[in-house]
Design an enzyme around this catalytic site. Structure first.
Site, PDB file in Angstrom:
ATOM      1  N   HIS A 180       0.826  -1.208   0.000  1.00 39.71           N
ATOM      2  CA  HIS A 180       0.000   0.000   0.000  1.00 39.71           C
ATOM      3  C   HIS A 180       0.860   1.257   0.000  1.00 39.71           C
ATOM      4  CE1 HIS A 180      -2.860   3.088   1.070  1.00 39.71           C
ATOM      5  NE2 HIS A 180      -3.787   2.281   0.613  1.00 39.71           N
ATOM      6  N   GLU A 210       1.295   4.204  -2.638  1.00 43.31           N
ATOM      7  CA  GLU A 210       1.289   5.560  -2.085  1.00 43.31           C
ATOM      8  C   GLU A 210       2.587   5.976  -1.390  1.00 43.31           C
ATOM      9  OE1 GLU A 210      -2.264   6.060   0.278  1.00 43.31           O
ATOM     10  OE2 GLU A 210      -3.520   5.317  -1.349  1.00 43.31           O
ATOM     11  N   HIS A 242      -7.179  -1.476  -4.903  1.00 38.77           N
ATOM     12  CA  HIS A 242      -5.808  -1.199  -5.359  1.00 38.77           C
ATOM     13  C   HIS A 242      -5.289  -2.316  -6.266  1.00 38.77           C
ATOM     14  CE1 HIS A 242      -5.209   2.424  -3.148  1.00 38.77           C
ATOM     15  NE2 HIS A 242      -5.418   1.862  -1.971  1.00 38.77           N
TER      16      HIS A 242
HETATM   17 CO    CO Z   1      -5.589   2.856  -0.140  1.00 37.63          CO
END
Ligand code: CO
Length: 295
Positions: A180, A210, A242
């Protein structure tokens, strides 16, 4: 002089008695209650049907590992909770779940985070657990570590990853994991994990959506190694939005599109880490930590 001395002793005794009674009364909060231990599992939450299967698998494994201890669940994402509420499925936030457990007479609660790293979500949960600690709602409430916390966890995760690689993959083909990623300092775990994976298999990469390393860096590394094919795998508990869109989607900015454009054939695998027993075992074993405080 003598009277003063006696007065002092009497006063001291009274003060001591006062502290003892009050101290006993406050520390005795809930002491008369029979000991009742519970486990609260906390996930981000997902509306994916495959996630439900993973959660049920974790629930089953926890109950086998810690027989006789009731297992409750909470979900931190209120977007997911609201979405599921519209479908008639009402899920608890950690705050609500803990309040209900308090009402049900639990005295000792092991809260186990099903997060991957100790990032923002994990620390939010830590604050919630801390608030219940301060309120004195339970005799003991302890939070267990996420998937990656200790060096031992890193080694177990490396083995779990290497064991979940598709058997048809050749050694000159890459495995690209999608974590993530976060602005939180714990983001460093992803690069640390990649380093330890590459000591065993130099063509396994860990990128994030991210945080660092990003997909552009991973792409450069793949080109430098002249990789022609990559298996894309989510390094998230659930293969949700995602994985489906940012990793395997058809849009120009998905990892599949970016790497395909760079001449690398992509084979996405839509399976979250919570679907593999090897990863689940790490989370399940972490509950031992909080439970060891209740003996
Ligand atoms: Co997210």
């Amino acid at each position: 002089m003598r009277t003063t001395k006696w007065c002092g002793i009497v006063l001291m005794t009274l003060v001591f008695f006062f502290i003892a009674v009050n101290g006993f009364a406050s520390s005795g909060h809930g002491q008369n209650q029979p000991k009742k231990i519970g486990i609260l599992l906390v996930a981000f939450g997902s509306s994916e049907p495959s996630a439900q299967i993973s959660f049920e698998n974790i629930d089953k494994k926890v109950k086998i590992a810690y027989p006789g201890i009731p297992v409750h669940w909470a979900y931190t994402s209120h977007i997911i909770r609201n979405k599921l509420a519209k479908q008639g499925k009402f899920l608890n936030s950690p705050e609500v779940a803990l309040s209900k457990m308090k009402d049900e007479g639990f005295t000792h609660v092991a809260v186990q985070a099903l997060h991957t790293i100790g990032g923002e979500e994990y620390h939010d949960l830590r604050r919630t657990v801390g608030a219940f600690k301060i309120m004195g709602g339970f005799q003991r409430i302890v939070l267990g570590y996420p998937l990656l916390a200790s060096q031992k966890d890193m080694q177990l995760a490396v083995s779990a990853i290497l064991e979940s690689i598709p058997t048809e993959r050749k050694s000159n083909e890459a495995i690209v994991l999608m974590g993530h990623g976060t602005h939180h300092p714990s983001n460093a775990f992803y690069a640390a994990l990649m380093f330890q994976l590459q000591l065993k298999d130099p063509n396994v990469f860990v990128g994030t959506v991210e945080g660092y390393p990003d997909v552009d860096l991973i792409k450069e590394l793949l080109i430098k190694r002249k990789i022609k094919k990559a298996y894309l795998m989510p390094f998230m508990s659930v293969a949700g939005d995602h994985a489906k869109n940012d990793m395997a989607g058809d849009e120009d900015d998905s990892w599949k599109s970016i790497l395909t454009k760079a001449g690398i054939q992509c084979a996405p695998i839509l399976k979250g880490t919570a679907e593999y027993d090897k990863f689940v075992d790490i989370w399940v074993s972490h509950i031992k930590g909080p439970l060891s405080h209740f003996e």
